[in-house]
Motif scaffolding. Structure first.
Motif, PDB file in Angstrom:
ATOM      1  N   VAL A  51       0.818  -1.212   0.000  1.00 26.79           N
ATOM      2  CA  VAL A  51       0.000   0.000   0.000  1.00 26.79           C
ATOM      3  C   VAL A  51       0.852   1.262   0.000  1.00 26.79           C
ATOM      4  O   VAL A  51       0.422   2.307  -0.477  1.00 26.79           O
ATOM      5  CB  VAL A  51      -0.974  -0.033   1.205  1.00 26.79           C
ATOM      6  N   LEU A  52       2.088   1.167   0.478  1.00 21.48           N
ATOM      7  CA  LEU A  52       2.959   2.343   0.489  1.00 21.48           C
ATOM      8  C   LEU A  52       3.307   2.800  -0.927  1.00 21.48           C
ATOM      9  O   LEU A  52       3.773   3.914  -1.118  1.00 21.48           O
ATOM     10  CB  LEU A  52       4.239   2.067   1.280  1.00 21.48           C
ATOM     11  N   ASP A  53       3.055   1.940  -1.919  1.00 20.72           N
ATOM     12  CA  ASP A  53       3.272   2.320  -3.316  1.00 20.72           C
ATOM     13  C   ASP A  53       2.032   2.945  -3.948  1.00 20.72           C
ATOM     14  O   ASP A  53       2.085   3.397  -5.089  1.00 20.72           O
ATOM     15  CB  ASP A  53       3.683   1.093  -4.148  1.00 20.72           C
ATOM     16  N   ASP A  54       0.904   2.973  -3.239  1.00 19.87           N
ATOM     17  CA  ASP A  54      -0.335   3.565  -3.764  1.00 19.87           C
ATOM     18  C   ASP A  54      -0.214   5.090  -3.823  1.00 19.87           C
ATOM     19  O   ASP A  54       0.631   5.679  -3.152  1.00 19.87           O
ATOM     20  CB  ASP A  54      -1.530   3.199  -2.878  1.00 19.87           C
ATOM     21  N   ALA A  55      -1.124   5.707  -4.574  1.00 18.68           N
ATOM     22  CA  ALA A  55      -1.195   7.171  -4.610  1.00 18.68           C
ATOM     23  C   ALA A  55      -1.471   7.678  -3.198  1.00 18.68           C
ATOM     24  O   ALA A  55      -2.116   6.997  -2.400  1.00 18.68           O
ATOM     25  CB  ALA A  55      -2.286   7.617  -5.565  1.00 18.68           C
ATOM     26  N   GLY A  56      -1.002   8.868  -2.893  1.00 23.74           N
ATOM     27  CA  GLY A  56      -1.097   9.447  -1.551  1.00 23.74           C
ATOM     28  C   GLY A  56      -2.453   9.364  -0.900  1.00 23.74           C
ATOM     29  O   GLY A  56      -2.558   9.015   0.263  1.00 23.74           O
ATOM     30  N   ASP A  57      -3.518   9.676  -1.612  1.00 25.28           N
ATOM     31  CA  ASP A  57      -4.845   9.687  -1.011  1.00 25.28           C
ATOM     32  C   ASP A  57      -5.365   8.286  -0.717  1.00 25.28           C
ATOM     33  O   ASP A  57      -6.270   8.116   0.084  1.00 25.28           O
ATOM     34  CB  ASP A  57      -5.836  10.413  -1.925  1.00 25.28           C
ATOM     35  N   ASP A  58      -4.818   7.278  -1.374  1.00 20.94           N
ATOM     36  CA  ASP A  58      -5.330   5.918  -1.220  1.00 20.94           C
ATOM     37  C   ASP A  58      -4.870   5.239   0.060  1.00 20.94           C
ATOM     38  O   ASP A  58      -5.436   4.230   0.450  1.00 20.94           O
ATOM     39  CB  ASP A  58      -4.915   5.056  -2.418  1.00 20.94           C
ATOM     40  N   VAL A  59      -3.853   5.737   0.746  1.00 18.93           N
ATOM     41  CA  VAL A  59      -3.330   5.050   1.923  1.00 18.93           C
ATOM     42  C   VAL A  59      -4.088   5.412   3.190  1.00 18.93           C
ATOM     43  O   VAL A  59      -3.942   4.743   4.195  1.00 18.93           O
ATOM     44  CB  VAL A  59      -1.820   5.305   2.133  1.00 18.93           C
ATOM     45  N   GLN A  60      -4.916   6.430   3.157  1.00 18.26           N
ATOM     46  CA  GLN A  60      -5.501   6.950   4.388  1.00 18.26           C
ATOM     47  C   GLN A  60      -6.535   6.042   5.045  1.00 18.26           C
ATOM     48  O   GLN A  60      -6.720   6.088   6.246  1.00 18.26           O
ATOM     49  CB  GLN A  60      -6.092   8.327   4.137  1.00 18.26           C
ATOM     50  N   ALA A  61      -7.230   5.209   4.300  1.00 17.92           N
ATOM     51  CA  ALA A  61      -8.324   4.435   4.872  1.00 17.92           C
ATOM     52  C   ALA A  61      -7.914   3.066   5.416  1.00 17.92           C
ATOM     53  O   ALA A  61      -8.693   2.435   6.104  1.00 17.92           O
ATOM     54  CB  ALA A  61      -9.414   4.263   3.828  1.00 17.92           C
ATOM     55  N   TRP A  62      -6.723   2.593   5.137  1.00 16.90           N
ATOM     56  CA  TRP A  62      -6.306   1.262   5.572  1.00 16.90           C
ATOM     57  C   TRP A  62      -6.149   1.179   7.088  1.00 16.90           C
ATOM     58  O   TRP A  62      -5.745   2.135   7.739  1.00 16.90           O
ATOM     59  CB  TRP A  62      -4.989   0.876   4.909  1.00 16.90           C
ATOM     60  N   THR A  63      -6.440  -0.013   7.636  1.00 16.04           N
ATOM     61  CA  THR A  63      -6.313  -0.263   9.072  1.00 16.04           C
ATOM     62  C   THR A  63      -5.231  -1.321   9.288  1.00 16.04           C
ATOM     63  O   THR A  63      -5.195  -2.329   8.581  1.00 16.04           O
ATOM     64  CB  THR A  63      -7.648  -0.758   9.654  1.00 16.04           C
ATOM     65  N   VAL A  64      -4.375  -1.092  10.266  1.00 16.54           N
ATOM     66  CA  VAL A  64      -3.301  -2.034  10.583  1.00 16.54           C
ATOM     67  C   VAL A  64      -3.886  -3.235  11.318  1.00 16.54           C
ATOM     68  O   VAL A  64      -4.644  -3.083  12.284  1.00 16.54           O
ATOM     69  CB  VAL A  64      -2.210  -1.364  11.443  1.00 16.54           C
ATOM     70  N   LYS A  65      -3.532  -4.424  10.844  1.00 17.99           N
ATOM     71  CA  LYS A  65      -3.964  -5.676  11.480  1.00 17.99           C
ATOM     72  C   LYS A  65      -2.863  -6.212  12.400  1.00 17.99           C
ATOM     73  O   LYS A  65      -3.134  -6.643  13.513  1.00 17.99           O
ATOM     74  CB  LYS A  65      -4.301  -6.705  10.406  1.00 17.99           C
ATOM     75  N   SER A  66      -1.607  -6.184  11.923  1.00 17.62           N
ATOM     76  CA  SER A  66      -0.482  -6.700  12.717  1.00 17.62           C
ATOM     77  C   SER A  66       0.825  -6.189  12.124  1.00 17.62           C
ATOM     78  O   SER A  66       0.830  -5.525  11.088  1.00 17.62           O
ATOM     79  CB  SER A  66      -0.485  -8.228  12.714  1.00 17.62           C
ATOM     80  N   SER A  67       1.910  -6.520  12.796  1.00 15.93           N
ATOM     81  CA  SER A  67       3.241  -6.148  12.285  1.00 15.93           C
ATOM     82  C   SER A  67       4.176  -7.343  12.392  1.00 15.93           C
ATOM     83  O   SER A  67       3.981  -8.235  13.208  1.00 15.93           O
ATOM     84  CB  SER A  67       3.823  -4.962  13.059  1.00 15.93           C
ATOM     85  N   THR A  68       5.188  -7.341  11.528  1.00 12.23           N
ATOM     86  CA  THR A  68       6.263  -8.325  11.576  1.00 12.23           C
ATOM     87  C   THR A  68       7.569  -7.544  11.559  1.00 12.23           C
ATOM     88  O   THR A  68       7.785  -6.784  10.619  1.00 12.23           O
ATOM     89  CB  THR A  68       6.220  -9.283  10.365  1.00 12.23           C
ATOM     90  N   PRO A  69       8.376  -7.657  12.588  1.00  9.16           N
ATOM     91  CA  PRO A  69       8.214  -8.377  13.835  1.00  9.16           C
ATOM     92  C   PRO A  69       6.964  -7.910  14.597  1.00  9.16           C
ATOM     93  O   PRO A  69       6.452  -6.818  14.364  1.00  9.16           O
ATOM     94  CB  PRO A  69       9.479  -8.049  14.622  1.00  9.16           C
ATOM     95  N   ALA A  70       6.510  -8.728  15.528  1.00 11.06           N
ATOM     96  CA  ALA A  70       5.273  -8.462  16.270  1.00 11.06           C
ATOM     97  C   ALA A  70       5.430  -7.287  17.231  1.00 11.06           C
ATOM     98  O   ALA A  70       6.541  -6.957  17.670  1.00 11.06           O
ATOM     99  CB  ALA A  70       4.883  -9.708  17.054  1.00 11.06           C
ATOM    100  N   ALA A  71       4.293  -6.682  17.549  1.00  8.50           N
ATOM    101  CA  ALA A  71       4.268  -5.617  18.553  1.00  8.50           C
ATOM    102  C   ALA A  71       4.906  -6.129  19.844  1.00  8.50           C
ATOM    103  O   ALA A  71       4.730  -7.286  20.219  1.00  8.50           O
ATOM    104  CB  ALA A  71       2.838  -5.176  18.809  1.00  8.50           C
ATOM    105  N   GLY A  72       5.690  -5.278  20.480  1.00  8.05           N
ATOM    106  CA  GLY A  72       6.365  -5.646  21.714  1.00  8.05           C
ATOM    107  C   GLY A  72       7.774  -6.171  21.509  1.00  8.05           C
ATOM    108  O   GLY A  72       8.555  -6.239  22.451  1.00  8.05           O
ATOM    109  N   THR A  73       8.114  -6.517  20.255  1.00  5.60           N
ATOM    110  CA  THR A  73       9.464  -6.993  19.938  1.00  5.60           C
ATOM    111  C   THR A  73      10.442  -5.821  20.006  1.00  5.60           C
ATOM    112  O   THR A  73      10.145  -4.738  19.506  1.00  5.60           O
ATOM    113  CB  THR A  73       9.507  -7.615  18.532  1.00  5.60           C
TER     114      THR A  73
END
Length: 125
Positions: free
Chosen positions: A87-109
């Motif tokens: 999504v970071l390659d999308d046009a600027g206005d297109d990134v605003q609505a996405w919601t984060v589900k998780s991260s790798t490495p995981a949160a707390g790492t």
């Protein structure tokens, strides 16, 4: 800040730079708000990855200076949509609505400043 800007779309990066430069000289003693560059340059590493699950992608990656739950100073290299595209390659206005589900490495790492972080996203509501 430069790590994030490498991955951010041009429109978002320009808006981010404008917001950072509007904060004055970044000296809290002078009554201005510190810029993200000031905050990131003063960050001590390693750091724990904050839990970004359920948060808006733009809020998480661009954040506000001093937002300890944002990934502003971290090396976010990808934000992967359910269809597999970055999504970071999308046009600027297109990134605003996405919601984060998780991260790798995981949160707390605990990670160093150069550790690549991939965010997994959910479709916008």
């Amino acid at each position: 800040m430069t790590r994030l800007l490498r991955a951010a779309p041009a429109a978002a990066a320009l808006a981010f730079l404008a917001a950072c430069s509007s904060g004055g000289n970044g000296d809290p003693a002078a009554g201005s708000t510190p810029t993200t560059g000031t905050v990131c340059s003063n960050t001590k590493w390693p750091q724990r990855i904050p839990d970004a699950a359920g948060r808006n992608l733009t809020d998480v990656t661009l954040g506000k200076p001093g937002d300890s739950s944002a990934l502003t100073c971290f090396n976010v290299t990808q934000a992967v949509a359910p269809d597999g595209h970055n999504v970071l390659d999308d046009a600027g206005d297109d990134v605003q609505a996405w919601t984060v589900k998780s991260s790798t490495p995981a949160a707390g790492t605990t990670v160093d400043e150069d550790t690549p972080i991939t965010l997994r996203l959910t479709y916008p509501n």
